[in-house]
Motif scaffolding. Structure first.
Motif, short mmCIF file in Angstrom:
data_model
loop_
_atom_site.label_atom_id
_atom_site.label_comp_id
_atom_site.label_asym_id
_atom_site.label_seq_id
_atom_site.Cartn_x
_atom_site.Cartn_y
_atom_site.Cartn_z
N SER A 138 29.55 24.81 42.62
CA SER A 138 30.67 24.87 43.57
C SER A 138 30.18 24.89 45.01
O SER A 138 30.70 24.18 45.87
N ALA A 139 29.17 25.73 45.28
CA ALA A 139 28.64 25.81 46.63
C ALA A 139 28.05 24.48 47.07
O ALA A 139 28.26 24.03 48.21
N LYS A 140 27.33 23.83 46.17
CA LYS A 140 26.77 22.52 46.50
C LYS A 140 27.87 21.50 46.78
O LYS A 140 27.78 20.71 47.72
N TYR A 141 28.90 21.52 45.96
CA TYR A 141 29.98 20.54 46.12
C TYR A 141 30.69 20.74 47.47
O TYR A 141 30.95 19.78 48.20
N LYS A 146 31.16 18.57 52.72
CA LYS A 146 31.62 19.06 54.02
C LYS A 146 33.10 19.44 53.99
O LYS A 146 33.89 19.04 54.86
N LEU A 147 33.48 20.23 53.00
CA LEU A 147 34.88 20.63 52.85
C LEU A 147 35.28 21.76 53.78
O LEU A 147 36.46 21.97 54.02
N ALA A 148 34.28 22.52 54.28
CA ALA A 148 34.62 23.67 55.12
C ALA A 148 33.40 24.11 55.92
O ALA A 148 32.26 23.82 55.56
N ALA A 174 23.63 30.00 50.98
CA ALA A 174 22.60 30.13 52.02
C ALA A 174 21.90 28.80 52.29
O ALA A 174 21.32 28.62 53.36
N ASN A 175 21.98 27.88 51.34
CA ASN A 175 21.34 26.57 51.49
C ASN A 175 22.31 25.49 51.97
O ASN A 175 21.91 24.34 52.13
N GLN A 176 23.56 25.87 52.19
CA GLN A 176 24.59 24.89 52.51
C GLN A 176 25.12 25.08 53.94
O GLN A 176 25.01 26.17 54.51
N PRO A 177 25.73 24.03 54.51
CA PRO A 177 26.17 24.09 55.90
C PRO A 177 27.54 24.74 56.10
O PRO A 177 28.39 24.23 56.81
N PHE A 178 27.75 25.86 55.41
CA PHE A 178 28.96 26.64 55.67
C PHE A 178 28.60 28.12 55.62
O PHE A 178 27.56 28.51 55.09
N GLU A 179 29.48 28.94 56.15
CA GLU A 179 29.24 30.38 56.23
C GLU A 179 30.29 31.11 55.40
O GLU A 179 31.48 30.79 55.45
N ILE A 180 29.84 32.09 54.62
CA ILE A 180 30.79 32.97 53.93
C ILE A 180 31.21 34.04 54.93
O ILE A 180 30.41 34.90 55.30
N VAL A 181 32.46 33.97 55.37
CA VAL A 181 32.94 34.87 56.42
C VAL A 181 33.66 36.09 55.86
O VAL A 181 33.91 37.06 56.59
N ALA A 182 34.00 36.05 54.59
CA ALA A 182 34.63 37.19 53.94
C ALA A 182 34.41 37.06 52.44
O ALA A 182 34.54 35.97 51.89
N ALA A 183 34.09 38.17 51.78
CA ALA A 183 33.94 38.20 50.34
C ALA A 183 34.68 39.44 49.84
O ALA A 183 34.20 40.56 49.99
N GLY A 205 39.01 33.67 59.99
CA GLY A 205 39.08 32.25 60.32
C GLY A 205 38.66 31.32 59.21
O GLY A 205 38.23 30.18 59.47
N ALA A 206 38.77 31.76 57.97
CA ALA A 206 38.36 30.93 56.84
C ALA A 206 39.21 29.67 56.77
O ALA A 206 40.43 29.74 56.80
N ASP A 207 38.54 28.52 56.66
CA ASP A 207 39.28 27.28 56.47
C ASP A 207 39.28 26.85 55.01
O ASP A 207 39.95 25.87 54.65
N LEU A 208 38.57 27.59 54.15
CA LEU A 208 38.62 27.37 52.71
C LEU A 208 38.44 28.72 52.02
O LEU A 208 37.62 29.53 52.43
N VAL A 209 39.22 28.94 50.97
CA VAL A 209 39.08 30.15 50.16
C VAL A 209 38.62 29.73 48.77
O VAL A 209 39.27 28.93 48.10
#
Length: 365
Positions: A138-141, A146-148, A174-183, A205-209
């Motif tokens: 999922s993280a790779k996809y 570039k979904l978020a 951690a290897n992908q170009p997005f940030e986990i802003v809330a867990a 400010g999450a643009d994807l959940v």
């Protein structure tokens, strides 16, 4: 279900057994697997078989019970089983895999997703993603497509399925170009009110959940997010499949929901269309993911038998040794993934597939 009753002389066929819940609460899964295996076996035989020999299939019911699954395994051994395409569900598969390891019996589980299903020995392989692998995929996809840029996660910390997927999602993120802003976690005792988790995701400010959870909880999350005016992209896993059937849920809220699943009956590639058409004609219903995993399983075994140059007069242990080596040398394009390969981990490596809900149906992305 329709099963072949053709009689073959001893040594003329490769004998494939399968075990799964054909009755009981989980029968939907087991019957889907058995139906699809029979469909694929018939296709292979009609096309000339494998290495000049036919495939013979024997399905056994375990009612999703580990003890009954072991009994079914012994029944299949008495029949002369040379390969096991099963079991269907994880707990029985774990029990049977220990027996198969002791016997050096080749085991390919189509749908047993628990890590332990193939942990007992080097004789066991898997078609589906394991539970934790869904998080990595999922993280790779999300990253590669570039979904978020900012991702929030809502997961069930009391459920090994959900927590396991989140752990590997977090690691790969951690290897992908997005940030986990809330867990934000919930538990089995607090899975009706998600206002706190949603507010934190919105404020971050999450643009994807990302929701590695089951569809009932997901339907509540989408409903509550709509009420508070929070409209990010939504991304789930295979446990999300079924959200369109939740009673009382406004399915319009699921429009645009993406989920990682290895199979969509609505996909428009020729392999899927042909499979779905044949399955519906034979069994009167649309095939589910379990059926697709099992169908692929037959063709994986076929490819391995051909690579090994196997013959049906080989005993189960000798055949297992040949197949173990062949499995790391084959590549299979199937319903549930393109370019499927296996290495020493015996887990599948394949391109994950995603679907999106459009106009109330699943559509391949």
């Amino acid at each position: 279900m329709l099963f072949s009753t053709t009689a073959f002389a001893e040594g003329e066929t490769f004998k494939i057994g399968s075990i799964g819940p054909m009755t009981g609460a989980a029968a939907t899964y087991g019957n889907a697997v058995m139906n699809a295996i029979q469909l694929a076996v018939d296709e292979v035989n009609e096309a000339g078989g494998v290495n000049g020999a036919m495939l013979e299939f024997n399905p056994q019911d375990d009612e999703n019970d580990a003890e009954k699954s072991v009994n079914a395994y012994n029944t299949l051994k008495d029949w002369g089983m040379q390969m096991l395409l099963g079991t269907v569900t994880s707990a029985p598969c774990i029990a049977v895999s220990a027996e198969a390891a002791n016997d050096n019996m080749f085991l390919l589980t189509p749908s047993g997703s628990a890590v332990e299903c193939i942990a007992a020995g080097d004789n066991a392989f898997r078609v589906c993603f394991s539970d934790p692998d869904q998080g990595t995929a999922s993280a790779k996809y999300i990253g590669e497509n570039k979904l978020a840029e900012k991702v929030a996660v809502i997961y069930d910390s009391s459920d090994v399925y959900s927590a396991g997927i989140y752990a590997t999602f977090q690691a790969e993120a951690a290897n992908q170009p997005f940030e986990i802003v809330a867990a934000e976690a919930f538990t089995a005792d607090s899975k009706t009110d998600f206002s706190v988790q949603l507010q934190k995701a919105k404020d971050a400010g999450a643009d994807l959940v990302y929701m590695p959870i089951y569809y009932n909880e997901a339907s509540l999350i989408l409903t509550q997010a709509d009420a508070m005016g929070f409209a990010p992209k939504w991304f789930g896993v295979d446990g999300m499949d079924g959200i369109l059937t939740v009673e009382g849920f406004d399915t319009a809220l699921a429009e645009g929901l993406m989920l990682l699943t290895p199979f969509s009956a609505d996909a428009q590639d020729d392999l899927t269309k042909n499979f779905v058409t044949k399955y519906e004609e034979l069994y009167g219903e649309e095939p589910i993911q379990f059926a697709a995993d099992a169908y692929d399983g037959v063709y994986i075994i076929k490819a391995a038998l051909e690579k090994a140059g196997a013959t049906p007069d080989m005993d189960a242990s000798a055949l297992c040794d040949a197949l173990k080596a062949a499995m790391t040398e084959i590549t299979v394009d199937g319903l549930t993934g393109a370019g499927m390969t296996w290495d020493e981990t015996r887990e599948p490596s394949k391109e994950p597939k995603a679907v999106v809900i459009q106009d109330g149906v699943y559509v391949g992305m």
